[in-house]
Every structure is written in C-alpha cells, then in structure tokens.
Design a protein around this motif. Structure first.
Motif, short mmCIF file in Angstrom:
data_model
loop_
_atom_site.label_atom_id
_atom_site.label_comp_id
_atom_site.label_asym_id
_atom_site.label_seq_id
_atom_site.Cartn_x
_atom_site.Cartn_y
_atom_site.Cartn_z
N LEU A 109 0.83 -1.20 0.00
CA LEU A 109 0.00 0.00 0.00
C LEU A 109 0.87 1.26 0.00
N ARG A 110 1.91 1.27 0.81
CA ARG A 110 2.82 2.42 0.83
C ARG A 110 3.50 2.60 -0.52
N GLN A 111 3.87 1.50 -1.15
CA GLN A 111 4.54 1.55 -2.46
C GLN A 111 3.61 2.15 -3.53
N LEU A 112 2.33 1.73 -3.51
CA LEU A 112 1.37 2.24 -4.49
C LEU A 112 1.10 3.72 -4.28
N LYS A 113 0.98 4.14 -3.03
CA LYS A 113 0.74 5.55 -2.74
C LYS A 113 1.92 6.41 -3.20
N ALA A 114 3.13 5.93 -2.99
CA ALA A 114 4.32 6.67 -3.43
C ALA A 114 4.37 6.75 -4.95
N GLU A 115 4.08 5.63 -5.61
CA GLU A 115 4.08 5.59 -7.08
C GLU A 115 3.02 6.53 -7.64
N VAL A 177 -3.21 7.69 -13.03
CA VAL A 177 -3.46 7.83 -11.59
C VAL A 177 -4.67 7.01 -11.13
N ASN A 178 -5.74 7.00 -11.95
CA ASN A 178 -6.96 6.30 -11.53
C ASN A 178 -6.75 4.80 -11.23
N PRO A 179 -6.03 4.05 -12.09
CA PRO A 179 -5.79 2.63 -11.75
C PRO A 179 -5.01 2.47 -10.44
N LEU A 180 -4.06 3.39 -10.21
CA LEU A 180 -3.32 3.31 -8.96
C LEU A 180 -4.23 3.60 -7.77
N ALA A 181 -5.16 4.58 -7.93
CA ALA A 181 -6.10 4.90 -6.86
C ALA A 181 -7.02 3.71 -6.57
N ILE A 182 -7.43 3.02 -7.66
CA ILE A 182 -8.28 1.83 -7.49
C ILE A 182 -7.54 0.74 -6.73
N GLN A 183 -6.26 0.53 -7.09
CA GLN A 183 -5.46 -0.48 -6.38
C GLN A 183 -5.26 -0.11 -4.91
N ILE A 184 -5.04 1.20 -4.66
CA ILE A 184 -4.86 1.65 -3.27
C ILE A 184 -6.13 1.40 -2.46
N GLU A 185 -7.28 1.75 -3.06
CA GLU A 185 -8.56 1.54 -2.37
C GLU A 185 -8.79 0.05 -2.09
N LEU A 186 -8.43 -0.79 -3.09
CA LEU A 186 -8.59 -2.23 -2.93
C LEU A 186 -7.73 -2.77 -1.79
N PHE A 187 -6.48 -2.34 -1.74
CA PHE A 187 -5.58 -2.81 -0.68
C PHE A 187 -6.00 -2.29 0.69
N GLU A 188 -6.56 -1.06 0.71
CA GLU A 188 -7.05 -0.54 1.99
C GLU A 188 -8.22 -1.37 2.51
#
Length: 664
Positions: A109-115, A177-188
C-alpha cells in the motif's frame, strides 16, 4: 341321646379349635399388615468419565470417609492433550500468519501511494509548464496585427498543438493515476477486512481450546457429597473405557428404607403415610419416615426378611425416606410400623381368604394388556423437588433426560436420571439464561434437541417472556449448549394473523384471545416439528400442529407461508363417565405414535391420566392404560426392547414418579 350329644361335643371342639386357629392367623397377619421389615439403604453416586481415560492417581480407599469437595481421582486423557496441543499450534500459526499478511499489505500500500504521488506530480508539472508557455505565446501573438485572429490560439475549431499536448497530458494523468487509486482503495479494503477471517478462526479455536481446557479440568474428580467410599474398581495406570464405574460414593448414613409388606395386606400402606422405623439390634433407636414409593407388582421377599428362609413369601416393595441424621447402619434390618388404623377382624378374615391381585391399583388396562414394572419415585440430587414434565432416553450415555416445569429462578436445568429413578447429574444449558415452564422435548438429527415452554398464560393473565420460547440445543454426551432461540408464541400469533381463515390460524388466534393456549407435547419427525396441545380443544378434539422445515424457521426466526398446518385432531376420552383429556406428551416410537393425556378439568386433589396409541390409518386414538392417582406428563422409549418409560408430575409437595411399561 347322650351319645348324639357326645358326638356333637367332639364336633364343636373341632370347630372351636379351627376358629381359634383362624383368629390367631388373622391376628398374625393383622400384625404383619401393621408391622413389616425392611433394610436400610442409601443413595450411591457412581464416579465415571464420558471419555476414554487413564487412571493417574486414586486418592481414596474403600471404606474411607470423605468430605464434599475432596479430590478423589486424578485422570489423564492422551487424546484430549493431543487435541489441546494441535489447537494451540494452529493458534500460533494463525497469529503469526496474521502479522505477516498485514505487513505485506501495508508495504504494498505504501509503495502504491508513493508511485501514485510521483506519477501525479510529474504529469502535473508538465501540464503546468505547457499551460504557462501557452499563455505567454498567446499574449505575444495577440499584439501582432499582421497575423489574423489568434494564429490558432484560443480557437475551438482549430486547436493549437500545445493545447492538444496539454489535453493529452491531462488524459494521461487520469489514465495513470486512476488505476493506482483503485489499487490503493482495494488494498485498503483488504487491510481493513484481512483481520476478520483470521480473527474468526482465532476466536473459534480459542473457544474450542477453552472447552477442551474445561474438559481437562474435569479430569480431577471431586466428591459431590460428604460420605464413604463404597468400591474402588481400578488401580493407578489402568485404562478406563467411557462411562465405566471408577468408584462409588454413598452417604454415611442410610437415606431410605426398602421394606416389603405381605401381599394380602398391601392395601394397608399409602403414599405419603408416616411410619415408624425401629432398629432390631438396639432398643429405643427409632425414627419417623415417609412412604415415597409403593411397588406396582408383587415380588418375592428377600431371603433375609423371611421368618422362615425355606418358606417362600410374596409381597409389595415399599420405599420409605428417612432423615439424614439417623443412627442406622447401611444394610441394617429394621422394623417398620404403620401409624394408620387397620381394618377390623372381619375385613382381615375376608382379605386373608381373598386372592391378591398382581396388577397395581393405579393402572387399569383399557384394551391391550400391558405388563407394568415398579412405580418409582424420582430421587433428586438436592432437597428441592422435581415436577417432571418431559422425558427422553439418551442411549449413548444410558441416561434419561428429565425436565421439570418448575426450576429455581427459572434456570434452564437438565437432569439425568438412571433406570432406578435416581438423578445422577444436574446441568444447565450453556448460553441460555432463563426459561420458564419447560413442558416438552424432542430429539432431532445430529445431536440437536428441541425444548419448548408451554406458551401458557400465567395467573396474572399475561404470558411471561421466559414462557414463550422454543430453543434448539446441541448435546454432546451430558453437555447441553444453546444453538438458537425463537419466540414461538409471538411467531405463531403473527403468522396466524397473516393466514387468518386457515383452521390452524383460527385455532391459535382463538386460544390467544381466550388465554387458554397450553402446549405440552412435542416430537420431531423427518425435518418437521409436531406440537401437541393440552388446551384448547377444537370442535371438542385435541390438536396436533405440524411445522415443516423447522430448522429453517429457527435459522430465519420466522415462518414461511403454508409452513404450519393441523396434522391430526381427535378426542381423548378414556371411558364412559371419565373426564376428557388433553395431550401432555408425544412419542413416535418404532412407527407408532404414543401419547399421554391428562384431564382438562381436574377434580380438586385428584390426579389421573392415560397412555394412548394412535392408529394412523384411521386417526383414532386407542387407550392402552389409564392411571388412577397418577398424572402422566412425559413418555419416552425405554432402555429395554419394546418398553416405554412414563414420568408422573405429582405436584411440588410430592415426589415425581416413573414407571416402565412393556408394549407390543
């Protein structure tokens, strides 16, 4: 003439001798009817364990005096310890796995947010630079009059290359950015929900571990009462099979007397009669006892109680309860004297020459001949009474489950009784706080039991909340755990209101309106629950309701349309001139429905009831046996083949009773 008188004198002498002998015999048996012998006995507790165990240590010897709470036996169970170790290992693994999974998810999750932040920052900088350049170029071109219009700047129809570039970068920003936001939401979400499955498994295993720990604590067996060790059947190191008697414990002094009264005089003793019990060995050692049980058949006297051991005698067993603070010795022979005035000489002569009956006065065969066994009192563990309301035979532990419609504080107590009428264990249903007026029990599949209150109205005109419920209980050995509870009274009323006009619905609504609903019988068959009502009647007939898919109803806490119907209705009238009865219990046994009934209207101070068999082909009840002075409240299959056990509720002042009946 003189000779004739002389001959008549000899005849008169013979008749006189016969008369004297008859009077002597009459007085002898009159004395026998007032005084009879018995043996002082005691309540015995058998110490055993429901699983296979190994004797670790025995702390007592035969004949040793022990106090309540003293450690008697220490047991060990290799299987139990193996289960405890396995579950402990699983718990450790789950807790470790739980920590690893959480760390991995948080790292990703930290990695995706940084990316996402880096990509977003890079594209936004490019867009900002191009927009600034675009503004500068546009302002420069606006000052050149030689160039018509804006030179392609600001024209919607002909966008400049720079505008297209800016638009392209904004689209790229959204796409990246949107796919990364979706992945972040999923991991959260995964991180938030990752605790639940593991947590549930951990909690389940911890509960199981607690239960096993409780079982392990039971491996230390303590004395339930103060008393004397009777027999010790094993030595340390021995392996013991489930429910095998390890040792026995009995009270220091006798708790009851078993006496035998002569067969031609058995009517001279009555239930609840006070009698005097005297020692034959020591003068002036006597005590007052109360008759709590009278045998329902004629049996042979024990050899020890016969006046002449070679002469066979027959009589009726009498059980007499005596106070605990007595001075008798276990097994002591005593003399019992009745305090009731006996009939005169004419009655005694009549009784002496009248053949005795081997069938108890309390049981009258209706149509089918029944062979009855002793009517025994139910002997509780403690001093409180038992008002037996339902009965069920538990084959795996060889015990009868007894319910009482009145318990201290409405506690959900279950009592386990042996075949001699002795309550050997009293336990509460785990997870159930209170239940009032338990009147019926039915055995379903996979160790599930259904227990119900009567649903009846209290004296104040209201139905108590604790008297409305039907509960499902999981049984494992002699442990009972609540599974589900349903407010049966409210659900029946609500469902009946929806299906008003249906016969069953009108029956329930009428009973609730008149406040005379009383459900006392219950049985389970092929996924359906059958409810037998003592009251009210429907068109002068007793009613049995059928609830299909009862397991589903318990799970959903409601009934589906057409799930309830009237299964049978019939009249229970034992004979001409006798009171009509309502259903007090149901039992489906070997393809036959047996039921007990008690009068709808009771004579003050009297009790009676009947055992019935239902002919399913015709729907007609057949009277098997009618009981005088006994009120049958529960019927169960017996331990022996083709036998039934009936329990009788005699009120809170008199001990409940049981009897065994053979059926074809």
């Amino acid at each position: 003439m003189r000779r004739q008188n002389k001959g008549n004198g000899g005849l008169y002498a013979v008749w006189f001798i016969i008369l004297v002998a008859t009077v002597a015999i009459t007085r002898f048996y009159g004395l026998e009817s007032s005084n009879f012998y018995g043996i002082a006995e005691t309540r015995e507790i058998v110490v055993n364990f429901e699983g296979a165990v190994e004797i670790k240590k025995i702390n007592v010897t035969e004949g040793q005096s022990v106090e309540q709470g003293m450690l008697l036996v220490e047991l060990s169970s290799p299987d139990l310890m193996l289960k405890i170790n396995q579950i402990s290992h699983q718990l450790d693994q789950l807790k470790a796995q739980k920590g690893v999974d959480k760390s991995e998810i948080q790292s990703r999750l930290r990695q995706l947010k940084a990316e996402k932040a880096a990509k977003e920052s890079e594209l936004r900088n490019q867009i900002a630079q191009l927009e600034n350049q675009y503004k500068i170029n546009k302002s420069l071109l606006s000052g050149l009059k030689s160039i018509s219009g804006n030179g392609g700047y600001g024209n919607a129809e002909g966008s400049s290359p720079m505008e297209l570039k800016i638009k392209s970068l904004k689209e790229e920003l959204s796409l990246c950015v949107n796919p990364l936001a979706i992945q972040i939401e999923l991991f959260e979400k995964i991180l938030a929900n990752s605790k639940n499955p593991v947590k549930i498994q951990v909690e389940r295993l911890e509960q199981e571990l607690t239960l096993l720990a409780n079982e392990n604590n039971k491996l230390n067996i303590y004395a339930q009462i103060s008393g004397i060790i009777g027999s010790v059947n094993f030595k340390p190191g021995a392996k013991v099979s489930p429910f095998a008697p390890i040792l026995t414990l009995h009270t220091r002094t006798p708790s009851f007397i078993k006496g035998y009264i002569y067969e031609n005089a058995y009517a001279d003793i009555a239930m609840d009669e006070h009698v005097n019990v005297a020692s034959l060995a020591i003068a002036d050692r006597n005590i007052t006892g109360v008759v709590i049980g009278i045998g329902a058949r004629i049996v042979a006297y024990p050899e020890r109680l016969r006046k002449h051991p070679d002469l066979q005698m027959w009589g009726r067993e009498v059980v007499i309860q005596i106070p605990e603070n007595n001075h008798f010795i276990l097994g002591e022979k005593v003399l019992i004297t009745s305090s009731v005035k006996k009939p005169g000489g004419v009655e005694q002569l009549k009784r002496l020459f009248t053949p005795s009956e081997s069938v108890a006065d309390v049981l009258l065969a209706c149509k089918n001949f029944l062979f009855e066994e002793d009517i025994l009192p139910i002997i509780p563990l403690e001093t409180q009474g038992i008002e037996a309301s339902a009965l069920l035979y538990l084959k795996d532990i060889d015990r009868y489950m007894v319910l009482s419609d009145d318990t201290p504080g409405n506690a959900p107590l279950v009592m386990l009784m042996d075949s001699h009428g002795r309550i050997t264990r009293e336990t509460a249903i785990a997870g159930l706080e209170k239940i009032d007026d338990m009147e019926s029990v039915a055995e379903a599949d996979q160790g599930i039991l259904y227990i119900s209150s009567s649903l009846s109205t209290a004296k104040n005109g209201k139905v108590k909340e604790t008297r409305k419920n039907l509960v499902s209980v999981q049984r494992q050995g002699n442990h009972f755990t609540l599974v589900k509870t349903i407010d049966l009274y409210s659900q029946l009323m609500t469902h009946a209101q929806r299906e008003a006009g249906q016969p069953w619905a009108d029956f329930i609504l009428g009973a609730i309106s008149k406040k005379n609903l009383d459900m006392e019988g219950m049985m389970y068959r092929e996924g359906s629950l059958f409810l037998g009502f003592k009251a009210p009647l429907m068109n002068k007939e007793s009613v049995i309701l059928k609830i299909d898919e009862i397991d589903c109803a318990m799970e959903t806490q409601t009934f589906k349309p057409h799930q309830i119907s009237i299964w049978r209705s019939f009249s229970l009238i034992p004979g001409k001139g006798q009171l009509q009865e309502g259903i007090s219990d149901l039992l489906y046994f070997k393809g036959i429905l047996y039921l007990t009934g008690t009068p709808l209207m009771k004579d003050k101070g009297s009790r009676s009831g009947t055992l019935w068999k239902l002919d399913e082909a015709t729907g007609t009840p057949v009277c098997l046996a009618h009981f005088n002075d006994l009120q049958p409240e529960g019927v169960a299959s017996g331990k022996e083949k083709n036998s039934l056990i009936i329990c009788f509720d005699q009120g809170h002042k008199t001990k409940s009773k049981t009897c065994k009946i053979k059926v074809n």
